[in-house]
Design an enzyme around this catalytic site. Sequence first.
Site, mmCIF file in Angstrom:
data_model
loop_
_atom_site.group_PDB
_atom_site.id
_atom_site.type_symbol
_atom_site.label_atom_id
_atom_site.label_comp_id
_atom_site.label_asym_id
_atom_site.label_seq_id
_atom_site.Cartn_x
_atom_site.Cartn_y
_atom_site.Cartn_z
ATOM 1 N N LYS A 1 0.800 -1.223 0.000
ATOM 2 C CA LYS A 1 0.000 0.000 0.000
ATOM 3 C C LYS A 1 0.838 1.281 0.000
ATOM 4 O O LYS A 1 0.369 2.334 -0.445
ATOM 5 C CB LYS A 1 -0.939 0.007 1.200
ATOM 6 C CG LYS A 1 -2.085 -0.985 1.106
ATOM 7 C CD LYS A 1 -3.148 -0.523 0.128
ATOM 8 C CE LYS A 1 -4.418 -1.347 0.243
ATOM 9 N NZ LYS A 1 -5.491 -0.859 -0.646
ATOM 10 N N SER B 1 0.791 -9.885 -0.491
ATOM 11 C CA SER B 1 0.655 -8.430 -0.514
ATOM 12 C C SER B 1 0.905 -7.731 0.814
ATOM 13 O O SER B 1 1.109 -6.514 0.836
ATOM 14 C CB SER B 1 -0.741 -8.045 -1.023
ATOM 15 O OG SER B 1 -1.742 -8.612 -0.204
#
Length: 404
Positions: A55, A304
């Site tokens: 992110k 992720s």
Amino acid sequence: MAQIPVTLQDILHARRRLQGVSRHTPLEPSETFSEVSCCKVFCKLENLQKTGSFKLRGAYNKIATLGRSPGGVVAASAGNHAQGVAFASSRAGLSSTIVMPEGAPITKIEATRAYGAEVVLRGQVYDEAFAAAQEIREKTGAIFVHAFNDPLVIAGQGTIGLELLQDLPDVDAVVVPIGGGGLISGVACAIKEQRPGVQIIGVQAAGAPSMLEACRAGKIQELNSAQTIADGIAVRRPGDLTFAMVQKYVDQIIAVDDEEIAWSILMLLERSKLMVEGAGAVGMAALIHKKCDLMGKKVAVILSGGNIDVNVISIIIERGLVKAGRYLRLRTMISDRPGALQKLLSTVAASGANVISIAHDRIKPNVPLKQAEVEIALETRNSQHIEQIVEEMHQIGYVADILK
């Protein structure tokens, strides 16, 4: 089909902005997961990225373009986008307010505060936090940094795709987690615009399949609920920009349930020594459980993020050990006389099990006089070993109840 908001050129610009800020994370081959999934698996370790997830890439790419903002920035996030925005804002000299769901993991809340953001807890899921963030934006004039439905955020996430092609030019397929769709939109654009033949496969949690349902219906729909251990992708409504990009670039979307996600987290931890959160583990869960036909192909799976609460890890480990037959809790009755407990433990020791804990109680109302109830937690080898232990206890007169 809606106009595509992000181009390969946008992603190349994002890569230049992120130089010296984000890490070019490793792409590691895995013999263990290659054998289990029957394909050649390479793990893209975004769980090792600064702030613990991908992110940071999108958040920084967006915030780096803002210049001065007297009202600072505001964002809504289940945790990882929060940390990326907080980090990027602090680096840019901007104040940040992050609205997070009330049930967000404590580790993510504290990490976001540590990066310099003010944290506001509102709602039960991302979408409710998003609504609260919009109210703050209207009151303060802060610039809203969307977690996924923003071209600059999508472009930042797309830099992962550039790294994948650089490190594994002959990749056949890329497996990507999907929440709101920002990650897969950017990665798919970066790869498909250069290598159209590479398969892009998205994976969602079965408890929050918002993009999957949108693609099936051909239009965006809001789910009634989004309940999953993969809190980072618990999104009830995907973005319109990401939906358009998924429709253009993504070949397949599949779903995995929480048990499959939990098993993937445990295997990554035990076999690869990688701490991966639920949202980051969905791609590997799809491979382990053979949800897509990739036999023999070179497959990159994006892990992720790694921001998982230690209490969740503890639960997953215990449940995983039970499922694998490596942990057993049982209850039995023994005579309340000297040597009776020693006899029971000798039986357990002879079976090859290791005692983790034991509780001996002779005063419970439901325990007969002159008897005692014993609960034992054991470390075992597998399910067959458990059957052996119970059978051996039965043969010498113990009635063993397995506790779930």
